[in-house]
Design a protein around this motif. Structure first.
Motif, PDB file in Angstrom:
ATOM      1  N   ASP A   1      -1.533   2.934  -8.538  1.00 52.07           N
ATOM      2  CA  ASP A   1      -2.913   2.433  -8.602  1.00 52.07           C
ATOM      3  C   ASP A   1      -3.458   2.056  -7.225  1.00 52.07           C
ATOM      4  O   ASP A   1      -4.662   2.148  -6.980  1.00 52.07           O
ATOM      5  N   VAL A   2      -2.563   1.655  -6.323  1.00 48.61           N
ATOM      6  CA  VAL A   2      -2.998   1.182  -4.998  1.00 48.61           C
ATOM      7  C   VAL A   2      -3.622   2.320  -4.191  1.00 48.61           C
ATOM      8  O   VAL A   2      -4.459   2.099  -3.316  1.00 48.61           O
ATOM      9  N   LEU A   3      -3.265   3.569  -4.507  1.00 47.91           N
ATOM     10  CA  LEU A   3      -3.767   4.706  -3.706  1.00 47.91           C
ATOM     11  C   LEU A   3      -5.156   5.185  -4.123  1.00 47.91           C
ATOM     12  O   LEU A   3      -5.718   6.071  -3.482  1.00 47.91           O
ATOM     13  N   THR A   4      -5.728   4.587  -5.194  1.00 46.60           N
ATOM     14  CA  THR A   4      -7.101   4.930  -5.570  1.00 46.60           C
ATOM     15  C   THR A   4      -8.026   4.717  -4.375  1.00 46.60           C
ATOM     16  O   THR A   4      -7.932   3.663  -3.714  1.00 46.60           O
ATOM     17  N   ASN A   5      -8.830   5.724  -4.072  1.00 46.95           N
ATOM     18  CA  ASN A   5      -9.820   5.626  -2.980  1.00 46.95           C
ATOM     19  C   ASN A   5      -9.230   5.645  -1.575  1.00 46.95           C
ATOM     20  O   ASN A   5      -9.947   5.326  -0.625  1.00 46.95           O
ATOM     21  N   ILE A   6      -7.958   5.959  -1.433  1.00 40.14           N
ATOM     22  CA  ILE A   6      -7.393   6.046  -0.079  1.00 40.14           C
ATOM     23  C   ILE A   6      -7.662   7.454   0.460  1.00 40.14           C
ATOM     24  O   ILE A   6      -7.138   8.438  -0.042  1.00 40.14           O
ATOM     25  N   THR A   7      -8.523   7.526   1.482  1.00 41.85           N
ATOM     26  CA  THR A   7      -8.827   8.816   2.112  1.00 41.85           C
ATOM     27  C   THR A   7      -8.739   8.670   3.630  1.00 41.85           C
ATOM     28  O   THR A   7      -9.215   7.660   4.152  1.00 41.85           O
ATOM     29  N   PRO A   8      -8.176   9.613   4.359  1.00 38.17           N
ATOM     30  CA  PRO A   8      -7.451  10.748   3.823  1.00 38.17           C
ATOM     31  C   PRO A   8      -6.127  10.297   3.213  1.00 38.17           C
ATOM     32  O   PRO A   8      -5.542   9.302   3.641  1.00 38.17           O
ATOM     33  N   LEU A   9      -5.683  11.068   2.201  1.00 37.22           N
ATOM     34  CA  LEU A   9      -4.426  10.751   1.528  1.00 37.22           C
ATOM     35  C   LEU A   9      -3.390  11.782   1.967  1.00 37.22           C
ATOM     36  O   LEU A   9      -3.622  12.988   1.834  1.00 37.22           O
ATOM     37  N   LYS A  10      -2.288  11.293   2.521  1.00 32.84           N
ATOM     38  CA  LYS A  10      -1.306  12.238   3.081  1.00 32.84           C
ATOM     39  C   LYS A  10       0.107  11.890   2.626  1.00 32.84           C
ATOM     40  O   LYS A  10       0.398  10.738   2.290  1.00 32.84           O
ATOM     41  N   ILE A  11       0.977  12.907   2.680  1.00 36.69           N
ATOM     42  CA  ILE A  11       2.411  12.708   2.404  1.00 36.69           C
ATOM     43  C   ILE A  11       3.190  13.310   3.576  1.00 36.69           C
ATOM     44  O   ILE A  11       2.930  14.449   3.978  1.00 36.69           O
ATOM     45  N   CYS A  12       4.114  12.540   4.110  1.00 37.98           N
ATOM     46  CA  CYS A  12       4.952  13.045   5.203  1.00 37.98           C
ATOM     47  C   CYS A  12       6.088  13.882   4.600  1.00 37.98           C
ATOM     48  O   CYS A  12       6.839  13.389   3.760  1.00 37.98           O
TER      49      CYS A  12
END
Ligand code: GDP
Ligand code: IMO
Ligand code: MG
Length: 427
Positions: A330-341
């Motif tokens: 839920d914490v990642l809602t609205n996180i932009t840019p969203l990335k994965i290493c």
């Protein structure tokens, strides 16, 4: 069946919440390593419990909770923890403590603080709970064990042997020395309070396995803090890996049925040491505030970063994780840019593993895959299919990359804010 819950990152993945959640399927919940450096939070019907040494099955009166051999225990803090629970109305619980577990003595706290000061810029950023010095004494065969408080004559003899050595060390680091009589009396005063709880948990657990009980071993910390396999020296002093359960609880390794790896949807770490995907910017600050990323034990702001799948995959491969529990999505809602290493760049080369030396790890730069962000509040979602498409893509990417299925998705701190994606009990 025997289940193990292992933190796959640097701790604080949400082990308390998921242990409490899984406890309804369990007969026994057992902590097998670490001590009150751990802080496991669970929220039941809006009430928050912050557990340190106590297993997270303690809120459920049907569960037998065990603190096994591999743990180190500050008995004074344990009693405080029990009293805090009682104040919250949790009076009906079953707790057994291993007579073989080591006691965190008051001088271990002094030494933890002194070593950190002496290390200056090289400090580990420990929780200052005496964990390192207690485990060191265990290895040096200078430890005092929980069972010793039941045997006053032996305890006195043991203190006569060990305390002069500890006082010598304390003198060297300018800390106050301890009086034998005083320490003896303090420890013996705990006997009437704790004696009914102290047993040989090894035999108890092996019997329970023979009787086909459901047992959950709740790890503390996370794989990257493993003494043997983490970012040494920026690690804790025990092994949080599922691999260590067998020795820490004295059960045969073949009896472990399933390993559940627990991970945040992003990454955090408390204390010093390398952190390749760390976000020292506004996005990191937002995740910290939305996720309330402040330490349960020390209240320190946690360092925050994008999800690092090099870290997660490394842990999965070391311990043979069967299922994932994906937390704080839920914490990642609205996180932009969203990335994965997904990889690191080390000295111009792309690598997909954790280098074994700290200096190499410090030189690693993150290589990211950009993900589609989502804007919807997902904290009320309880069915996988109701999640936004982008959120499902984020989950699918993790599953494909790690070759491991996500069984649980957590979308809020409360016990109920959980989506079950796979049935780990019937496969
Ligand atoms: P542990 O050490 O692994 O047990 O984790 P901590 O309890 O130290 O830290 C996890 C924090 O995240 C706690 O404050 C939990 O209440 C909270 N938490 C757990 N799961 C979720 C979730 O899915 N969403 C949110 N927003 N918070 C969560
Ligand atoms: P839970 O179980 C996060 C970190 C400390 C420090 C290092 C060594 O809540 O996930 P120690 O006091 O163990 O000697 O400190 O390990 N650390 C944790 N970080 N969660 C924990 O436990 C931790 N337990 C220890 O911050 O960097
Ligand atoms: Mg914690």
């Amino acid at each position: 069946m025997v289940f193990v819950l292992e933190g796959l990152q640097w701790g604080d993945e949400g082990k308390g919440k998921i242990t409490d959640y899984l406890a309804s399927h369990m007969d026994i919940v057992c902590r097998h390593q670490g001590g009150n450096n751990a802080g496991h939070s669970l929220v039941v019907n809006g009430v928050r419990y912050a557990l340190k040494s106590l297993p997270s099955g303690i809120i459920n009166p049907k569960i037998t909770n065990i603190i096994a051999n591999g743990c180190v225990i500050n008995l004074f803090s344990l009693i405080e923890e029990i009293n805090t629970l009682k104040e919250k109305g949790i009076t009906n619980f079953n707790l057994y403590i291993s007579s073989r577990a080591h006691i965190i003595m008051p001088y271990h706290l002094d030494l933890d603080g002194a070593y950190e000061e002496l290390l200056k810029n090289g400090k580990i950023g420990t929780t200052k709970k005496g964990i390192g010095p207690c485990y060191s004494d265990r290895s040096s065969r200078l430890g005092i064990r929980v069972g010793d408080i039941l045997e006053p004559e032996y305890l006195r003899k043991r203190l006569e042997e060990v305390l002069p050595i500890k006082n010598l060390t304390l003198r060297m680091v300018n800390k106050k020395e301890y009086d034998l009589e005083d320490l003896f009396n303090k420890l013996i005063s705990l006997k009437p309070i704790l004696e009914d709880h102290i047993i040989d948990t090894s035999r108890f657990l092996r019997e329970a396995i023979k009787e086909n009980k459901n047992i959950l071993f709740e790890g503390a910390q996370g794989a990257m803090l493993c003494l043997d396999n983490g970012t040494y020296p920026y690690v804790t002093s025990s092994s949080p890996l599922a691999n260590s359960v067998s020795i820490n609880a004295s059960i045969p390794p073949q009896t472990i049925s399933k390993v559940v790896g627990i991970m945040k949807a992003y990454t955090t770490r408390v204390g010093e040491g390398p952190f390749v995907s760390e976000l020292d910017n506004e996005i990191g600050n937002t995740i910290r505030e939305v996720g309330h990323e402040y330490g349960t034990v020390t209240k320190r702001p946690r360092r925050v970063g994008y999800l690092d799948l090099v870290v997660v995959k490394n842990a999965i491969e070391m311990s043979g994780v069967n299922y994932l529990s994906l937390m704080l999505l839920d914490v990642l809602t609205n996180i932009t840019p969203l990335k994965i290493c997904t990889h690191y760049e080390l000295d111009g080369k792309i690598i997909d593993y954790i280098p074994s030396t700290i200096s190499e790890l410090n030189r690693c730069k993150p290589i990211y895959k950009e993900m589609k962000a989502w804007k919807e509040d997902i904290s009320k979602v309880r069915n996988y299919n109701d999640l936004p498409t982008e959120t499902k893509e984020y989950i699918k990417f993790i599953e494909d990359f790690t070759n491991c299925k996500v069984a649980f998705i957590s979308v809020g701190p409360d016990r109920d804010a959980t989506i079950i994606k796979e049935d780990i009990f019937n496969d």
